[in-house]
Design a protein around this motif. Structure first.
Motif, PDB file in Angstrom:
ATOM      1  N   ASP A  13       0.904  -1.228   0.098  1.00  0.00           N
ATOM      2  CA  ASP A  13      -0.028   0.017   0.252  1.00  0.00           C
ATOM      3  C   ASP A  13       0.975   1.211   0.098  1.00  0.00           C
ATOM      4  O   ASP A  13       1.875   1.393   0.648  1.00  0.00           O
ATOM      5  CB  ASP A  13      -0.618   0.048   1.144  1.00  0.00           C
ATOM      6  N   VAL A  14       0.558   2.217  -0.717  1.00  0.00           N
ATOM      7  CA  VAL A  14       1.199   3.404  -0.942  1.00  0.00           C
ATOM      8  C   VAL A  14       1.190   4.120   0.300  1.00  0.00           C
ATOM      9  O   VAL A  14       2.276   4.940   0.830  1.00  0.00           O
ATOM     10  CB  VAL A  14       1.010   4.279  -1.873  1.00  0.00           C
ATOM     11  N   GLY A  15       0.183   4.193   0.990  1.00  0.00           N
ATOM     12  CA  GLY A  15       0.091   4.944   2.382  1.00  0.00           C
ATOM     13  C   GLY A  15       0.952   4.325   3.222  1.00  0.00           C
ATOM     14  O   GLY A  15       1.733   5.124   4.039  1.00  0.00           O
ATOM     15  N   THR A  17       3.682   2.704   2.786  1.00  0.00           N
ATOM     16  CA  THR A  17       4.782   3.198   2.416  1.00  0.00           C
ATOM     17  C   THR A  17       5.343   4.441   2.826  1.00  0.00           C
ATOM     18  O   THR A  17       6.460   4.626   3.552  1.00  0.00           O
ATOM     19  CB  THR A  17       5.310   2.824   0.741  1.00  0.00           C
ATOM     20  N   ARG A  18       4.671   5.481   2.671  1.00  0.00           N
ATOM     21  CA  ARG A  18       4.594   6.851   3.022  1.00  0.00           C
ATOM     22  C   ARG A  18       4.838   7.046   4.684  1.00  0.00           C
ATOM     23  O   ARG A  18       5.592   7.868   4.926  1.00  0.00           O
ATOM     24  CB  ARG A  18       3.695   7.655   2.288  1.00  0.00           C
ATOM     25  N   VAL A  19       3.930   6.285   5.364  1.00  0.00           N
ATOM     26  CA  VAL A  19       3.902   6.474   6.766  1.00  0.00           C
ATOM     27  C   VAL A  19       5.209   5.858   7.318  1.00  0.00           C
ATOM     28  O   VAL A  19       5.777   6.397   8.144  1.00  0.00           O
ATOM     29  CB  VAL A  19       2.622   5.716   7.314  1.00  0.00           C
ATOM     30  N   GLY A  21       7.836   5.290   5.870  1.00  0.00           N
ATOM     31  CA  GLY A  21       9.004   5.937   5.423  1.00  0.00           C
ATOM     32  C   GLY A  21       9.567   7.077   6.366  1.00  0.00           C
ATOM     33  O   GLY A  21      10.439   7.404   6.448  1.00  0.00           O
ATOM     34  N   LEU A  22       8.547   7.701   6.944  1.00  0.00           N
ATOM     35  CA  LEU A  22       8.985   9.017   8.014  1.00  0.00           C
ATOM     36  C   LEU A  22       8.820   8.316   9.569  1.00  0.00           C
ATOM     37  O   LEU A  22       9.933   8.333  10.210  1.00  0.00           O
ATOM     38  CB  LEU A  22       7.688   9.528   7.810  1.00  0.00           C
ATOM     39  N   LYS A  25      11.664   5.842  10.994  1.00  0.00           N
ATOM     40  CA  LYS A  25      13.248   6.338  11.068  1.00  0.00           C
ATOM     41  C   LYS A  25      13.188   6.481  12.429  1.00  0.00           C
ATOM     42  O   LYS A  25      12.292   6.731  13.283  1.00  0.00           O
ATOM     43  CB  LYS A  25      13.129   7.738  10.653  1.00  0.00           C
ATOM     44  N   GLU A  63      12.213  16.947   9.817  1.00  0.00           N
ATOM     45  CA  GLU A  63      11.440  16.241   9.165  1.00  0.00           C
ATOM     46  C   GLU A  63      10.090  16.089   9.404  1.00  0.00           C
ATOM     47  O   GLU A  63       9.313  16.168   8.474  1.00  0.00           O
ATOM     48  CB  GLU A  63      12.008  14.927   9.144  1.00  0.00           C
ATOM     49  N   ALA A  67       6.823  17.676   7.160  1.00  0.00           N
ATOM     50  CA  ALA A  67       5.608  16.461   6.906  1.00  0.00           C
ATOM     51  C   ALA A  67       4.410  17.263   7.591  1.00  0.00           C
ATOM     52  O   ALA A  67       3.319  16.424   7.439  1.00  0.00           O
ATOM     53  CB  ALA A  67       5.897  15.290   7.603  1.00  0.00           C
TER      54      ALA A  67
END
Length: 116
Positions: A13-15, A17-19, A21-22, A25, A63, A67
């Protein structure tokens, strides 16, 4: 005709991946969890998270501000102090983070821990 051994690739899911990704970390989760309670000055935030360097804290906060999850506010001095607070979007993560915490309490004890 497709080979029976082949299956259509399921994509992440793209969402998600984005979540991650931030939030995936290092230090980001602890920073957000401290800010859930109230706005916090930089020095107090650093003291609340053992092991984080000033540079890493500054980088992660930058960051999170970019965001739109955290707001940086300069408190006019003297002394000049900088505080951080969650935006509405950042605060909206609270239920999900609480669920992750509950999951960790239930399931992470069974997993081997790295480090000390």
């Amino acid at each position: 005709m497709a080979d029976p051994g082949e299956s259509e690739c399921t994509r992440v899911d793209v969402g998600i991946t984005r979540v991650f990704g931030l939030l995936g970390k290092r230090w980001t989760g602890p920073i957000i969890s401290v800010l859930m309670a109230q706005p916090v000055h930089f020095a107090d935030l650093r003291r609340a998270i053992p092991g984080i360097s000033e540079r890493m804290l500054s980088d992660r906060l930058t960051e999170l501000v970019a965001a739109d999850l955290v707001v940086r506010e300069v408190d006019e001095g003297p002394p000049l102090r900088v505080s951080y607070r969650l935006t509405a979007a950042g605060a909206a993560m609270e239920p999900a983070l609480k669920e992750l915490s509950l999951w960790a309490e239930t399931h992470m004890n069974e997993l081997p821990r790295g480090g000390c």
